[in-house]
Design an enzyme around this catalytic site. Structure first.
Site, PDB file in Angstrom:
ATOM      1  N   LYS A  23       0.850  -1.212   0.000  1.00 22.31           N
ATOM      2  CA  LYS A  23       0.000   0.000   0.000  1.00 22.31           C
ATOM      3  C   LYS A  23       0.880   1.254   0.000  1.00 22.31           C
ATOM      4  O   LYS A  23       0.560   2.265  -0.611  1.00 22.31           O
ATOM      5  CB  LYS A  23      -0.884   0.018   1.239  1.00 22.31           C
ATOM      6  N   ASN A  24       2.033   1.202   0.680  1.00 22.69           N
ATOM      7  CA  ASN A  24       2.868   2.412   0.798  1.00 22.69           C
ATOM      8  C   ASN A  24       3.888   2.536  -0.318  1.00 22.69           C
ATOM      9  O   ASN A  24       4.811   3.347  -0.243  1.00 22.69           O
ATOM     10  CB  ASN A  24       3.538   2.457   2.172  1.00 22.69           C
ATOM     11  N   ARG A  97      -2.896  10.722   1.931  1.00 23.24           N
ATOM     12  CA  ARG A  97      -1.780  11.673   1.965  1.00 23.24           C
ATOM     13  C   ARG A  97      -1.066  11.726   0.620  1.00 23.24           C
ATOM     14  O   ARG A  97      -0.170  12.535   0.429  1.00 23.24           O
ATOM     15  CB  ARG A  97      -0.768  11.275   3.050  1.00 23.24           C
ATOM     16  N   CYS A 121      -4.330   8.830   8.422  1.00 20.53           N
ATOM     17  CA  CYS A 121      -4.733   8.391   9.767  1.00 20.53           C
ATOM     18  C   CYS A 121      -4.414   9.449  10.823  1.00 20.53           C
ATOM     19  O   CYS A 121      -3.415  10.146  10.746  1.00 20.53           O
ATOM     20  CB  CYS A 121      -4.008   7.098  10.116  1.00 20.53           C
TER      21      CYS A 121
HETATM   22  C1  EPZ Z   1       4.467   6.971   5.380  1.00 20.40           C
HETATM   23  O1  EPZ Z   1       3.800   8.093   5.912  1.00 20.40           O
HETATM   24  C2  EPZ Z   1       3.455   5.837   5.413  1.00 20.40           C
HETATM   25  N1  EPZ Z   1       2.290   6.205   4.607  1.00 20.40           N
HETATM   26  C3  EPZ Z   1       3.039   5.560   6.862  1.00 20.40           C
HETATM   27  O2  EPZ Z   1       2.151   4.446   6.872  1.00 20.40           O
HETATM   28  C4  EPZ Z   1       4.284   5.173   7.657  1.00 20.40           C
HETATM   29  O3  EPZ Z   1       3.929   4.962   9.003  1.00 20.40           O
HETATM   30  C5  EPZ Z   1       5.299   6.323   7.563  1.00 20.40           C
HETATM   31  O4  EPZ Z   1       5.605   6.593   6.178  1.00 20.40           O
HETATM   32  C6  EPZ Z   1       6.592   5.990   8.285  1.00 20.40           C
HETATM   33  O5  EPZ Z   1       7.142   4.821   7.737  1.00 20.40           O
HETATM   34  C7  EPZ Z   1       2.368   6.131   3.265  1.00 20.40           C
HETATM   35  O6  EPZ Z   1       3.396   5.783   2.702  1.00 20.40           O
HETATM   36  C8  EPZ Z   1       1.121   6.493   2.517  1.00 20.40           C
HETATM   37  P1  EPZ Z   1       6.761  10.306   7.342  1.00 20.40           P
HETATM   38  P2  EPZ Z   1       4.474   9.558   5.810  1.00 20.40           P
HETATM   39  O7  EPZ Z   1       6.794  11.521   6.478  1.00 20.40           O
HETATM   40  O8  EPZ Z   1       5.293   9.652   4.585  1.00 20.40           O
HETATM   41  C9  EPZ Z   1       7.088  13.853  10.434  1.00 20.40           C
HETATM   42  C10 EPZ Z   1       0.102   3.352   7.212  1.00 20.40           C
HETATM   43  O9  EPZ Z   1      -0.649   3.015   8.144  1.00 20.40           O
HETATM   44  N2  EPZ Z   1       6.964  14.776   9.289  1.00 20.40           N
HETATM   45  O10 EPZ Z   1       7.888   9.326   7.271  1.00 20.40           O
HETATM   46  O11 EPZ Z   1       3.396  10.565   6.016  1.00 20.40           O
HETATM   47  C11 EPZ Z   1       5.775  13.139  10.729  1.00 20.40           C
HETATM   48  O12 EPZ Z   1       4.922  13.951  11.489  1.00 20.40           O
HETATM   49  C12 EPZ Z   1       0.779   4.713   7.244  1.00 20.40           C
HETATM   50  O13 EPZ Z   1       0.337   2.653   6.193  1.00 20.40           O
HETATM   51  C13 EPZ Z   1       7.072  16.155   9.521  1.00 20.40           C
HETATM   52  O14 EPZ Z   1       7.267  16.591  10.659  1.00 20.40           O
HETATM   53  O15 EPZ Z   1       5.414   9.507   7.107  1.00 20.40           O
HETATM   54  C14 EPZ Z   1       6.220  11.907  11.467  1.00 20.40           C
HETATM   55  O16 EPZ Z   1       6.437  12.223  12.833  1.00 20.40           O
HETATM   56  C15 EPZ Z   1       0.648   5.381   8.597  1.00 20.40           C
HETATM   57  N3  EPZ Z   1       6.940  17.021   8.468  1.00 20.40           N
HETATM   58  C16 EPZ Z   1       7.572  11.586  10.825  1.00 20.40           C
HETATM   59  O17 EPZ Z   1       7.984  12.771  10.117  1.00 20.40           O
HETATM   60  C17 EPZ Z   1       6.711  16.564   7.190  1.00 20.40           C
HETATM   61  O18 EPZ Z   1       6.622  17.401   6.257  1.00 20.40           O
HETATM   62  C18 EPZ Z   1       7.486  10.437   9.832  1.00 20.40           C
HETATM   63  O19 EPZ Z   1       6.560  10.788   8.863  1.00 20.40           O
HETATM   64  C19 EPZ Z   1       6.589  15.168   6.972  1.00 20.40           C
HETATM   65  C20 EPZ Z   1       6.727  14.294   8.033  1.00 20.40           C
END
Ligand code: EPZ
Length: 436
Positions: A23-24, A97, A121
Site C-alpha cells: 500500500k505504501n 496523503r 490516519c
Molecule cells: C508513510 O507516511 C506511510 N504512509 C506511513 O504508513 C508510515 O507509518 C510512515 O511513512 C513511516 O514509515 C504512506 O506511505 C502512505 P513520514 P508519511 O513523512 O510519509 C514527520 C500506514 O498506516 N513529518 O515518514 O506521512 C511526521 O509527522 C501509514 O500505512 C514532519 O514533521 O510519514 C512523522 O512524525 C501510517 N513534516 C515523521 O515525520 C513533514 O513534512 C514520519 O513521517 C513530513 C513528516
C-alpha cells in the site's frame, strides 16, 4: 461494504492467505508514471482504496488508467495530461496523503497544480512542512488556498541540496519525484531508505532516472530531460504480512502468508522470534505460527528503516497482551499512535501509556504532552466488546483483539481497514475466523 462486523473470537486463525503489492509503494509508483512519456504497467497491484483514490486523481488530470483487479495489473497512460478543476480534485482526494506527491510530476508536466488538503490516519499532526520547504528549494511557488495549496513554477525546476530534519518517507518521495526531471544534481541528506523507497527508486531508474543511494542516507539524483514509462512488479506489503503474523501469535494460530518477503521483514522476524513466535521462510512466502509455549515480554522501540516499523507496532501490541510479563513499547515515529489501546483496555488488556520516552533513546516527543510510550502487562484474557476503529493499523489491531477475545465483539467502522488490507473479510474466512 457494511461497516459493522460481528466477531466470535477465541479461536486460532489458521490457513493460507496472499499479500500483494505494498500500500505504501503502489500509489507512489502510479504518481511516478506521470513523469513518463509513455504508458506504464504495474503488476501485483492490490484492491485497496488508496489505489482507487490515486486512479481517480490521475484520471481527473487526463491520464488513462486500466486496472484488472483479478490479475493485479494496472496500466497508466499519462500522455494527455492536463490541469484539473479544483472542485473535482477535492472530491477525489479522499482521506489520503498521496496528493502531496503529485506536486513534482504536475509541476514538470503542467507548470502548475492544485493540491487538496491531505487526509491520512489521525496518529499525529501529519504536517507537510518538509514537503513545502523541499518544493520551494526546487523553485516552486506555493500559495495557500481554501481547501488546499496552489503551486506553480515560472522557469524550470533546478536541483538542490536538501537536509531532512528527520528521515521522512513522504519527504524523501517528494524529493525523488521532483528531482528526477529537475535541471542539475540534487543531493538529499538524511533520507528515508525503506524498502518501499528503494522500489520507487527502481521504478524511476527504469524510466531513465540516475539515482544513487549511499550508506549514510545520502541520495544523489542527476536530473534528466526524458523519462519513459515502466514495467514493474510491486514489492509485497510487509505491513499487511506483519499484521497477519501478529494475528497468528495473538490467536495461537498458524498462517502461511504467500508473497511475504524475508529481506523486507528481517527486523520484524527477529522481534517475532523474541516474543516466542516461530516462522518458516520459503520461496513462496513465510509461515508464521504460535509454537504453543508462553509468549515472552519485550522492550521495543519503533524507528525508521531498518528499525522496527511504526506500522508493525499496533498489531504486535495485541500479541504482547498475551505475553507472560511486562513489555515496554516506545513509539518514536508518531506522537499519537496508542489511541487504539483504549479499546484493548475495554476488552481486558492491562496497558498504560506514558508521556516519557520509556526503554530507549530520547525522541522528538519526550518531555512534551504526547503519550508515546506504553507498558503492557500480561497475560490478560481478552473478552468481547463493542469497539470503534480509530485508524487503519489501530483498526486492524481491534480486529485481531476481537479474534483473540473470548466471546462476541462488534467492530464498527471496518470499511477503513479496506484502505490498506485487500479482501480482508475473505482472508478472515480463509483463516477460519467466525465473523458476520
Ligand atoms: C508513510 O507516511 C506511510 N504512509 C506511513 O504508513 C508510515 O507509518 C510512515 O511513512 C513511516 O514509515 C504512506 O506511505 C502512505 P513520514 P508519511 O513523512 O510519509 C514527520 C500506514 O498506516 N513529518 O515518514 O506521512 C511526521 O509527522 C501509514 O500505512 C514532519 O514533521 O510519514 C512523522 O512524525 C501510517 N513534516 C515523521 O515525520 C513533514 O513534512 C514520519 O513521517 C513530513 C513528516
Amino acid at each position: 461494504m457494511a461497516s459493522v462486523l460481528k466477531v466470535c473470537g477465541g479461536r486460532p486463525l489458521h490457513g493460507t492467505i496472499t499479500v500483494r503489492g505494498a500500500k505504501n509503494f503502489v500509489p507512489k509508483a502510479m504518481v511516478a508514471a506521470l513523469l513518463g512519456d509513455g504508458e506504464s504497467e504495474l503488476h501485483n497491484v492490490p484492491l485497496i482504496s488508496d489505489v482507487d483514490i490515486v486512479s481517480g486523481l490521475v484520471g481527473l488530470h487526463g491520464a488513462r488508467v486500466d486496472f484488472d483487479q483479478e490479475s493485479g495489473v494496472l496500466h497508466l497512460d499519462p500522455q494527455d495530461l492536463h490541469t484539473a478543476h479544483i472542485v473535482d480534485i477535492d472530491a477525489h482526494a479522499g482521506s489520503s496523503r498521496i496528493p502531496i506527491l503529485f506536486c513534482g510530476p504536475l509541476l514538470h508536466r503542467l507548470k502548475e497544480a492544485f493540491i487538496p488538503d491531505l487526509g491520512g490516519c489521525n496518529i499525529g499532526g501529519r504536517p507537510i512542512d518538509f514537503h513545502l520547504d523541499i518544493l520551494r528549494t526546487f523553485g516552486a511557488k506555493i500559495e495557500k488556498k481554501p481547501g488546499g495549496i496552489r503551486i506553480h513554477r515560472d522557469g524550470p525546476l533546478t536541483g538542490a541540496v536538501i537536509d531532512l530534519p528527520y528521515p521522512s518517507v513522504g519527504a524523501t518521495e517528494q524529493t525523488l519525484l521532483t528531482s528526477v526531471k529537475a535541471q542539475g544534481i540534487t543531493v538529499l541528506r538524511g533520507a528515508a531508505i525503506e524498502p518501499e523507497i528503494m522500489d520507487l527508486i527502481h521504478v524511476l531508474q527504469k524510466m531513465g532516472a540516475i539515482i544513487s543511494v549511499d550508506t549514510d542516507r545520502t541520495i544523489r539524483i542527476e536530473g534528466v530531460d526524458k523519462m519513459s514509462g515502466f514495467v514493474h512488479h510491486a514489492l509485497p506489503d510487509r505491513i499487511e504480512a506483519a499484521s497477519w503474523a501478529s494475528a497468528a501469535l495473538a490467536t495461537g494460530g498458524d498462517i502461511f502468508i504467500k508473497g511475504a518477503h524475508q529481506p523486507d521483514m528481517t527486523t520484524y522476524l527477529n522481534v517475532f522470534r523474541k516474543v516466542g513466535g516461530a516462522f518458516d521462510v520459503t520461496n513462496q512466502g513465510i509461515r508464521f505460527y504460535h509454537p504453543g509455549h508462553a509468549l515472552q515480554p519485550i522492550v521495543l522501540e519503533t524507528n525508521v528503516h531498518p528499525g522496527f516499523m511504526t506500522d508493525w507496532q499496533q498489531p504486535l501490541v495485541v500479541a504482547l497482551t498475551q505475553a507472560d510479563g511486562i513489555s515496554i513499547v516506545h513509539e518514536t515515529v508518531y506522537e499519537n499512535r496508542f489511541g487504539f489501546t483504549k479499546a484493548l483496555r475495554d476488552m481486558g488488556a492491562h496497558i498504560q501509556v506514558y508521556r516519557e520516552c520509556l526503554g530507549g533513546l530520547d525522541c522528538r516527543f519526550g518531555r512534551r504532552n504526547f503519550h508515546h510510550s506504553a507498558v503492557v502487562s500480561g497475560p490478560t484474557p481478552l473478552h468481547g466488546a463493542e469497539v470503534i476503529i480509530p485508524d487503519l493499523r489501530g483498526g486492524f489491531s481491534h480486529l485481531i483483539a476481537a479474534l483473540a477475545a473470548e466471546g462476541e465483539s462488534t467492530v464498527h467502522g471496518i470499511n477503513m481497514i479496506s484502505r490498506g488490507y485487500e479482501h480482508f473479510l475473505s482472508k478472515l474466512r480463509a483463516l477460519h475466523a467466525h465473523i458476520e
